[in-house]
Scaffold this motif. Structure first.
Motif, PDB file in Angstrom:
ATOM      1  N   THR A 186      47.602  41.742  49.134  1.00  0.00           N
ATOM      2  CA  THR A 186      47.387  40.486  48.405  1.00  0.00           C
ATOM      3  C   THR A 186      48.690  40.015  47.763  1.00  0.00           C
ATOM      4  O   THR A 186      49.465  40.824  47.240  1.00  0.00           O
ATOM      5  CB  THR A 186      46.326  40.669  47.307  1.00  0.00           C
ATOM      6  OG1 THR A 186      45.139  41.204  47.898  1.00  0.00           O
ATOM      7  CG2 THR A 186      45.997  39.348  46.640  1.00  0.00           C
ATOM      8  N   ASP A 198      43.355  39.509  40.215  1.00  0.00           N
ATOM      9  CA  ASP A 198      42.667  39.875  41.458  1.00  0.00           C
ATOM     10  C   ASP A 198      43.323  41.098  42.086  1.00  0.00           C
ATOM     11  O   ASP A 198      42.647  41.939  42.694  1.00  0.00           O
ATOM     12  CB  ASP A 198      42.682  38.709  42.452  1.00  0.00           C
ATOM     13  CG  ASP A 198      41.849  37.528  41.980  1.00  0.00           C
ATOM     14  OD1 ASP A 198      40.964  37.722  41.125  1.00  0.00           O
ATOM     15  OD2 ASP A 198      42.093  36.403  42.462  1.00  0.00           O
ATOM     16  N   ASP A 210      41.678  45.205  42.169  1.00  0.00           N
ATOM     17  CA  ASP A 210      41.401  45.722  43.510  1.00  0.00           C
ATOM     18  C   ASP A 210      41.715  47.221  43.543  1.00  0.00           C
ATOM     19  O   ASP A 210      42.878  47.621  43.481  1.00  0.00           O
ATOM     20  CB  ASP A 210      42.255  44.977  44.537  1.00  0.00           C
ATOM     21  CG  ASP A 210      41.892  45.323  45.967  1.00  0.00           C
ATOM     22  OD1 ASP A 210      41.323  46.405  46.203  1.00  0.00           O
ATOM     23  OD2 ASP A 210      42.194  44.512  46.868  1.00  0.00           O
TER      24      ASP A 210
END
Length: 342
Positions: A34, A61, A65
């Motif tokens: 990401t 985010d 994760d």
């Protein structure tokens, strides 16, 4: 992916973030999952080339994760300390571009968070991984030039940054010279205990209105008795000027500029050779690769990292002392670290 692969998140997709992502494509066992940046609208075409799975505006985010093992912080400096603390709390290993922050107190808070979390942390002083400077370091350590007496560093950018960049940069010493302050500690193997800085805005007088400078000379006094001098300019019209000299009781060692070729043409009209490489992306790309390689090797093999939080804090403190010296017009002592605390 194998169970030994390292899954990575990259926070910040500006010039330096994109450089790291592009380099990581050539690593085996490293998967960029990401990438986050507050501005994603213009990143679509580039993102498609990265091999990453997700692009997000929210770096949380990445931290949320559980598959992501490590992060690279390539966002603006004023975000570094908060992201470091959040990442440490999330148990992520952390690589952070310099500087740690604009505040000594913030940097120490971030250090405590990393220490409590017991995660790997590396600060991005890539010049340590340049093979030329690394060799000088080893020669100085081996006393090939005897006792070090004088260290000279020249560091000049090819073109000045925009005023908008300057306004957010933290100033010449924190943004640009901080690399040279780290190199001074790295090459000498000694702490800088005092600085005396002189500087002004000779390239763009408007920089003065932002309480900054674009041209500077900083004298250094080292704990081991050696002396140093750093000269900086935001504009060297012939290219990225990166030179270094160490002088000691048995001789000297010099590093000259990297050029596209080593060809030198000599004729009746003069001697001509290539200009220095244009900027840091060209000059130090191999060093960027090596520093990241060390970071991931340390994670995989549970090894110590050579470019530590201490190095980040000390370079930052030298930068702060240099700015104070500039403002006061006199030498300023550099605040040293509490050995018990760090």
């Amino acid at each position: 992916m194998s169970s030994n692969d390292i899954t990575v998140g990259v926070i910040g997709a500006g010039r330096i973030g994109q450089l790291h992502v592009n380099n990581l494509k050539h690593f085996t066992g490293i998967h960029v999952k990401t990438i986050s940046d507050v501005f994603t609208e213009h990143l679509g075409d580039w993102f498609e080339t990265t091999g990453a799975e997700y692009l997000t505006k929210n770096y949380q985010d990445i931290l949320n994760d559980t598959e992501i093992d490590a992060i690279l912080i390539c966002s603006p400096t004023d975000t570094h300390a908060a992201i470091i603390k959040d990442a440490a709390k999330a148990g992520k290993h952390i690589f952070c571009e310099k500087p740690i922050s604009f505040s000594d107190a913030e940097s120490l808070e971030a250090y405590e968070a990393v220490k409590q979390a017991n995660v790997k942390f590396q600060i991005g002083f890539n010049r340590r991984y340049d093979p030329n400077f690394d060799k000088v370091k080893r020669l100085v350590e081996a006393k090939e030039i005897g006792d070090l007496h004088i260290l000279k560093i020249t560091s000049r950018d090819p073109a000045p940054p925009t005023l908008d960049y300057v306004s957010k940069s933290g100033g010449l010493f924190a943004d640009m010279t901080i690399h040279d302050f780290d190199m001074a500690r790295f090459i000498s193997g000694s702490e800088v205990v005092e600085v005396f800085s002189q500087g002004t805005a000779l390239v763009n007088p408007e920089v003065k209105e932002l309480d900054d400078i674009d041209t500077a000379i900083t004298s250094l006094k080292f704990a081991n008795g050696a002396m140093g001098v750093i000269d900086n300019s935001r504009q060297a019209v012939y290219g990225y000027d990166q030179r270094l000299e160490t002088f000691g009781t048995k001789g000297s060692v010099n590093v000259n500029n990297e050029t596209k070729t080593r060809v030198e043409v000599q004729s009746a009209v003069g001697i001509n050779q290539d200009n220095p490489l244009h900027f840091f992306l060209e000059r130090y790309n191999d060093a960027y690769i090596q520093e990241i390689a060390e970071f991931f090797a340390a994670i995989k093999n549970d090894e110590k990292i050579s470019c530590t939080f201490k190095d980040g804090i000390m370079a930052q403190r030298i930068a702060e002392a240099a700015k104070e010296s500039l403002d006061l017009g006199k030498p300023v002592k550099v605040k040293q670290l509490d050995k018990v605390k760090l």
